[in-house]
Write an enzyme that holds these catalytic residues in place. Structure first.
Site, PDB file in Angstrom:
ATOM      1  N   PHE A   1      47.604 -24.516 -11.082  1.00 33.67           N
ATOM      2  CA  PHE A   1      49.036 -24.819 -10.993  1.00 33.67           C
ATOM      3  C   PHE A   1      49.359 -26.114 -10.239  1.00 33.67           C
ATOM      4  O   PHE A   1      50.488 -26.588 -10.273  1.00 33.67           O
ATOM      5  CB  PHE A   1      49.834 -23.655 -10.370  1.00 33.67           C
ATOM      6  CG  PHE A   1      49.828 -22.410 -11.217  1.00 33.67           C
ATOM      7  CD1 PHE A   1      50.591 -22.320 -12.369  1.00 33.67           C
ATOM      8  CD2 PHE A   1      49.028 -21.331 -10.874  1.00 33.67           C
ATOM      9  CE1 PHE A   1      50.580 -21.182 -13.161  1.00 33.67           C
ATOM     10  CE2 PHE A   1      48.998 -20.182 -11.657  1.00 33.67           C
ATOM     11  CZ  PHE A   1      49.772 -20.107 -12.800  1.00 33.67           C
TER      12      PHE A   1
ATOM     13  N   ASP B   1      43.889 -22.279 -17.698  1.00 25.34           N
ATOM     14  CA  ASP B   1      42.993 -23.436 -17.769  1.00 25.34           C
ATOM     15  C   ASP B   1      43.717 -24.670 -17.236  1.00 25.34           C
ATOM     16  O   ASP B   1      44.920 -24.637 -17.003  1.00 25.34           O
ATOM     17  CB  ASP B   1      42.398 -23.640 -19.173  1.00 25.34           C
ATOM     18  CG  ASP B   1      43.416 -24.045 -20.226  1.00 25.34           C
ATOM     19  OD1 ASP B   1      44.627 -23.869 -19.997  1.00 25.34           O
ATOM     20  OD2 ASP B   1      43.004 -24.529 -21.291  1.00 25.34           O
TER      21      ASP B   1
ATOM     22  N   TYR C   1      45.609 -28.261 -16.540  1.00 25.99           N
ATOM     23  CA  TYR C   1      46.574 -29.085 -17.274  1.00 25.99           C
ATOM     24  C   TYR C   1      45.797 -30.080 -18.132  1.00 25.99           C
ATOM     25  O   TYR C   1      44.769 -30.603 -17.714  1.00 25.99           O
ATOM     26  CB  TYR C   1      47.465 -29.857 -16.296  1.00 25.99           C
ATOM     27  CG  TYR C   1      48.351 -28.987 -15.431  1.00 25.99           C
ATOM     28  CD1 TYR C   1      49.261 -28.093 -15.988  1.00 25.99           C
ATOM     29  CD2 TYR C   1      48.310 -29.082 -14.036  1.00 25.99           C
ATOM     30  CE1 TYR C   1      50.099 -27.308 -15.191  1.00 25.99           C
ATOM     31  CE2 TYR C   1      49.136 -28.310 -13.228  1.00 25.99           C
ATOM     32  CZ  TYR C   1      50.030 -27.426 -13.819  1.00 25.99           C
ATOM     33  OH  TYR C   1      50.851 -26.665 -13.025  1.00 25.99           O
TER      34      TYR C   1
ATOM     35  N   HIS D   1      54.339 -14.501 -16.152  1.00 23.67           N
ATOM     36  CA  HIS D   1      53.865 -15.862 -15.895  1.00 23.67           C
ATOM     37  C   HIS D   1      55.060 -16.760 -15.550  1.00 23.67           C
ATOM     38  O   HIS D   1      56.157 -16.574 -16.074  1.00 23.67           O
ATOM     39  CB  HIS D   1      53.150 -16.400 -17.146  1.00 23.67           C
ATOM     40  CG  HIS D   1      52.334 -17.622 -16.894  1.00 23.67           C
ATOM     41  ND1 HIS D   1      52.886 -18.890 -16.870  1.00 23.67           N
ATOM     42  CD2 HIS D   1      51.019 -17.778 -16.641  1.00 23.67           C
ATOM     43  CE1 HIS D   1      51.927 -19.767 -16.613  1.00 23.67           C
ATOM     44  NE2 HIS D   1      50.780 -19.124 -16.465  1.00 23.67           N
TER      45      HIS D   1
END
Length: 226
Positions: A79, A66, A68, A188
């Site tokens: 990202f 989701d 920031y 991740h």
């Protein structure tokens, strides 16, 4: 809700906008706005990934969770952060892997728009978040929308390279036809897990090899130094 996205996506997703789950998302965001909740990214950037990377041009998908949740960070690309915003830890680790994998110079910017312009769909599974409350919109219906997006890409295109980082992204594999697409999985890039298989995954060079095998231009991953 103003669905600002490039025309080829609107054609592909047209039926989704009238489905009950999408109307529920729109109603929830309207309610949040009425209570003066601060939502990221700004309304005109919620569908930025679809605006920057037309459906016809998608070659690679990088799936995030989701947006920031800090002020000024989210701009609708997974990202990525806007110009002038300090790259968050996960993005810093992505840059470290790029340096290790292809020798990319660590950029000053955290804005990944240049990737999006080349056909890298920077897709978050959830497209909005309440300020300072991670995953606050995870259950309002966005997942139905983005799961359908992934499935549409899988059904209607061929040879897409999907980069799935972390268990959350790995679980989306069920929506991808692995017989016609390429799925690269790793840990991740978060500081909590990057050393458990993200560092050293070489996904960026592997992606370009897979694209070139199909006669497609590789992605220029290098970002501006200034």
């Amino acid at each position: 809700m103003d669905v600002k996205m490039e025309a080829s996506w609107k054609n592909v997703l047209e039926k989704e906008f009238s489905r009950p789950y999408f109307l529920q998302v729109a109603a929830h965001l309207k309610t949040e706005k009425a209570t003066n909740a601060i939502i990221f990214p700004p309304g005109n950037l919620i569908f930025n990934a679809f605006h920057k990377t037309p459906f016809d041009k998608v070659k690679v998908v990088i799936l995030g969770q989701d947006p920031y949740h800090g002020p000024g960070q989210a701009h609708g690309l997974s990202f990525s952060v806007p110009e002038g915003v300090k790259p968050p830890p996960s993005l810093v680790n992505i840059f470290k892997e790029l340096k290790s994998d292809i020798g990319m110079t660590i950029p000053k910017t955290g804005n990944l728009s240049l990737w999006a312009d080349q056909g890298v769909l920077l897709l978050n599974a959830v497209l909005t978040v309440r300020a300072n409350e991670p995953a606050s919109h995870a259950k309002i219906g966005w997942m139905d929308f983005t799961n359908n997006v992934i499935q549409k890409i899988s059904n209607e295109k061929n040879g897409i390279v999907f980069l799935l980082w972390g268990k959350f992204a790995h679980d989306k594999q069920i929506f991808i036809d692995a017989t016609k697409h390429h799925i690269l999985k790793a840990a991740h890039p978060s500081p909590f897990s990057a050393d458990k298989g993200f560092f050293g995954c070489k996904h960026f060079s592997k992606t370009n090899e897979l694209l070139m095998q199909q006669g497609l231009d590789p992605i220029n991953w290098q970002l501006p130094q200034e």
